[in-house]
Design a protein around this motif. Structure first.
Motif, PDB file in Angstrom:
ATOM      1  N   VAL A  23       0.868  -1.167   0.000  1.00 34.72           N
ATOM      2  CA  VAL A  23       0.000   0.000   0.000  1.00 34.72           C
ATOM      3  C   VAL A  23       0.906   1.219   0.000  1.00 34.72           C
ATOM      4  CG1 VAL A  23      -1.717   1.291   1.326  1.00 34.72           C
ATOM      5  CG2 VAL A  23      -1.873  -1.202   1.187  1.00 34.72           C
ATOM      6  N   SER A  24       0.664   2.145  -0.942  1.00 30.04           N
ATOM      7  CA  SER A  24       1.535   3.310  -1.084  1.00 30.04           C
ATOM      8  C   SER A  24       0.717   4.595  -1.170  1.00 30.04           C
ATOM      9  CB  SER A  24       2.377   3.207  -2.356  1.00 30.04           C
ATOM     10  OG  SER A  24       3.135   2.033  -2.351  1.00 30.04           O
ATOM     11  N   GLU A  81      -4.321   9.384   5.786  1.00 26.23           N
ATOM     12  CA  GLU A  81      -3.407  10.352   5.190  1.00 26.23           C
ATOM     13  C   GLU A  81      -2.062   9.704   4.911  1.00 26.23           C
ATOM     14  OE1 GLU A  81      -3.327  14.396   6.863  1.00 26.23           O
ATOM     15  OE2 GLU A  81      -4.788  13.627   8.311  1.00 26.23           O
ATOM     16  N   ASP A  82      -1.735   9.553   3.634  1.00 26.50           N
ATOM     17  CA  ASP A  82      -0.442   9.053   3.178  1.00 26.50           C
ATOM     18  C   ASP A  82      -0.029   7.744   3.859  1.00 26.50           C
ATOM     19  OD1 ASP A  82       2.974  10.106   2.968  1.00 26.50           O
ATOM     20  OD2 ASP A  82       1.686   9.299   1.384  1.00 26.50           O
ATOM     21  N   VAL A  83      -0.946   6.782   3.913  1.00 23.14           N
ATOM     22  CA  VAL A  83      -0.671   5.485   4.543  1.00 23.14           C
ATOM     23  C   VAL A  83       0.093   4.604   3.558  1.00 23.14           C
ATOM     24  CG1 VAL A  83      -1.706   3.392   5.513  1.00 23.14           C
ATOM     25  CG2 VAL A  83      -2.690   5.633   6.028  1.00 23.14           C
ATOM     26  N   SER A  84       1.222   4.076   4.009  1.00 21.95           N
ATOM     27  CA  SER A  84       2.053   3.194   3.190  1.00 21.95           C
ATOM     28  C   SER A  84       2.563   2.063   4.058  1.00 21.95           C
ATOM     29  CB  SER A  84       3.241   3.951   2.602  1.00 21.95           C
ATOM     30  OG  SER A  84       2.806   4.971   1.736  1.00 21.95           O
ATOM     31  N   PHE A  85       2.522   0.838   3.539  1.00 22.35           N
ATOM     32  CA  PHE A  85       3.074  -0.306   4.255  1.00 22.35           C
ATOM     33  C   PHE A  85       3.196  -1.479   3.298  1.00 22.35           C
ATOM     34  CE2 PHE A  85      -1.485  -0.539   4.820  1.00 22.35           C
ATOM     35  CZ  PHE A  85      -1.789  -1.870   4.574  1.00 22.35           C
ATOM     36  N   VAL A  86       3.925  -2.504   3.742  1.00 19.21           N
ATOM     37  CA  VAL A  86       4.127  -3.724   2.972  1.00 19.21           C
ATOM     38  C   VAL A  86       3.830  -4.900   3.884  1.00 19.21           C
ATOM     39  CG1 VAL A  86       5.873  -5.163   1.823  1.00 19.21           C
ATOM     40  CG2 VAL A  86       5.871  -2.694   1.486  1.00 19.21           C
ATOM     41  N   VAL A  87       3.153  -5.913   3.343  1.00 19.68           N
ATOM     42  CA  VAL A  87       2.973  -7.185   4.046  1.00 19.68           C
ATOM     43  C   VAL A  87       3.663  -8.253   3.197  1.00 19.68           C
ATOM     44  CG1 VAL A  87       1.340  -8.902   4.901  1.00 19.68           C
ATOM     45  CG2 VAL A  87       0.784  -6.461   5.063  1.00 19.68           C
ATOM     46  N   ASN A  88       4.626  -8.927   3.796  1.00 19.72           N
ATOM     47  CA  ASN A  88       5.384  -9.961   3.109  1.00 19.72           C
ATOM     48  C   ASN A  88       4.810 -11.339   3.388  1.00 19.72           C
ATOM     49  OD1 ASN A  88       7.444  -8.195   2.029  1.00 19.72           O
ATOM     50  ND2 ASN A  88       8.153  -7.979   4.138  1.00 19.72           N
ATOM     51  N   VAL A 124      -8.298  -1.977   0.932  1.00 17.02           N
ATOM     52  CA  VAL A 124      -7.393  -3.079   0.575  1.00 17.02           C
ATOM     53  C   VAL A 124      -8.180  -4.236  -0.033  1.00 17.02           C
ATOM     54  CG1 VAL A 124      -5.869  -4.852   1.539  1.00 17.02           C
ATOM     55  CG2 VAL A 124      -5.575  -2.459   2.210  1.00 17.02           C
ATOM     56  N   ALA A 125      -9.379  -4.504   0.490  1.00 19.54           N
ATOM     57  CA  ALA A 125     -10.210  -5.603  -0.012  1.00 19.54           C
ATOM     58  C   ALA A 125     -10.913  -5.258  -1.317  1.00 19.54           C
ATOM     59  CB  ALA A 125     -11.247  -6.001   1.041  1.00 19.54           C
ATOM     60  N   GLY A 126     -10.857  -3.988  -1.729  1.00 20.62           N
ATOM     61  CA  GLY A 126     -11.501  -3.587  -2.979  1.00 20.62           C
ATOM     62  C   GLY A 126     -12.967  -3.252  -2.827  1.00 20.62           C
ATOM     63  N   SER A 131      -1.369  -2.721  -4.184  1.00 22.82           N
ATOM     64  CA  SER A 131      -0.854  -3.731  -5.111  1.00 22.82           C
ATOM     65  C   SER A 131      -0.795  -5.082  -4.422  1.00 22.82           C
ATOM     66  CB  SER A 131       0.557  -3.367  -5.575  1.00 22.82           C
ATOM     67  OG  SER A 131       0.563  -2.096  -6.166  1.00 22.82           O
ATOM     68  N   LEU A 132      -1.270  -6.110  -5.123  1.00 24.45           N
ATOM     69  CA  LEU A 132      -1.225  -7.478  -4.617  1.00 24.45           C
ATOM     70  C   LEU A 132      -0.310  -8.317  -5.491  1.00 24.45           C
ATOM     71  CD1 LEU A 132      -5.028  -8.159  -4.002  1.00 24.45           C
ATOM     72  CD2 LEU A 132      -3.281  -7.735  -2.275  1.00 24.45           C
ATOM     73  N   ALA A 133       0.377  -9.264  -4.871  1.00 24.55           N
ATOM     74  CA  ALA A 133       1.177 -10.214  -5.634  1.00 24.55           C
ATOM     75  C   ALA A 133       0.235 -11.040  -6.505  1.00 24.55           C
ATOM     76  CB  ALA A 133       1.959 -11.125  -4.696  1.00 24.55           C
TER      77      ALA A 133
END
Length: 195
Positions: free
Chosen positions: A33-34, A47-54, A76-78, A88-90
């Motif tokens: 999420v960017s 506000e400007d939330v960014s993170f990565v889940v591996n 995130v779930a659409g 973005s999802l893998a």
């Protein structure tokens, strides 16, 4: 905790996002999420939330009521659009999401809620059972139409796990660390939880 590492992923002032890395497996970005922004009228919720889940991470999201947790998850779930930013999802990644409120006023148990995550499984199962009964008494062109509909419903049912659905539900719960749950236990919607 052998092989586990606790990390803070994002921590805007509204909420905390914690993930746990399990094991030492190869890291693959499953969700990114960017720059996510969302406002309702003049109220900025995200506000400007960014993170990565591996891959291999378990994630917890916590915060005060109204700070944007549910909005973030809906985006995130659409189920909702952000005002700006990217989710973005893998490839081949699916998001499972349990809303706070089912919206239809019906009560559900854990089994039904997890089956909802299997998509159209229950509709296909019901169609297969109904069509089987209808074919028992049909003749001629009506039987041919029912058989065609049965074939389509059965294919959809089998594509979603068919009669292995209970195993899939239990496997999903076990994967989430929830294997101990009673599948018949009721799940309260948001309205049921209000004081």
């Amino acid at each position: 905790m052998s092989g586990e590492q606790l990390r803070w992923r994002i921590s805007p002032r509204q909420f905390s996002f914690v993930s746990r890395v399990l094991g030492e497996n190869k890291v693959v970005v499953m969700l990114q999420v960017s720059g996510l922004n969302k406002a309702y009228g003049s109220k900025n919720v995200l506000e400007d939330v960014s993170f990565v889940v591996n891959s291999g991470e378990r994630v917890a999201l916590s915060g005060a009521n109204g700070c944007g947790k549910s909005t973030l998850l809906r985006i995130v779930a659409g189920a909702e659009r952000a005002d700006s930013g990217v989710v973005s999802l893998a490839p081949e990644t699916r998001i499972g999401w349990l809303p706070q409120d089912f919206g239809d006023g019906q009560e559900r148990n854990i089994w039904q809620v997890v089956l909802d995550g299997l998509g159209e499984w229950d509709r296909y199962r019901s169609d297969v059972e109904r069509l089987t009964q209808e074919m028992a008494t049909a003749k001629g062109a009506a039987l041919a139409r029912l058989m065609s509909a049965y074939d389509q419903s059965l294919a959809g049912f089998q594509a979603l796990g068919g009669y292995q659905a209970e195993h899939r539900v239990r496997a999903t719960l076990a994967h989430l660390g929830l294997a101990y749950l009673d599948l018949e236990a009721p799940v309260a919607g948001r309205a049921d939880c209000r004081a």
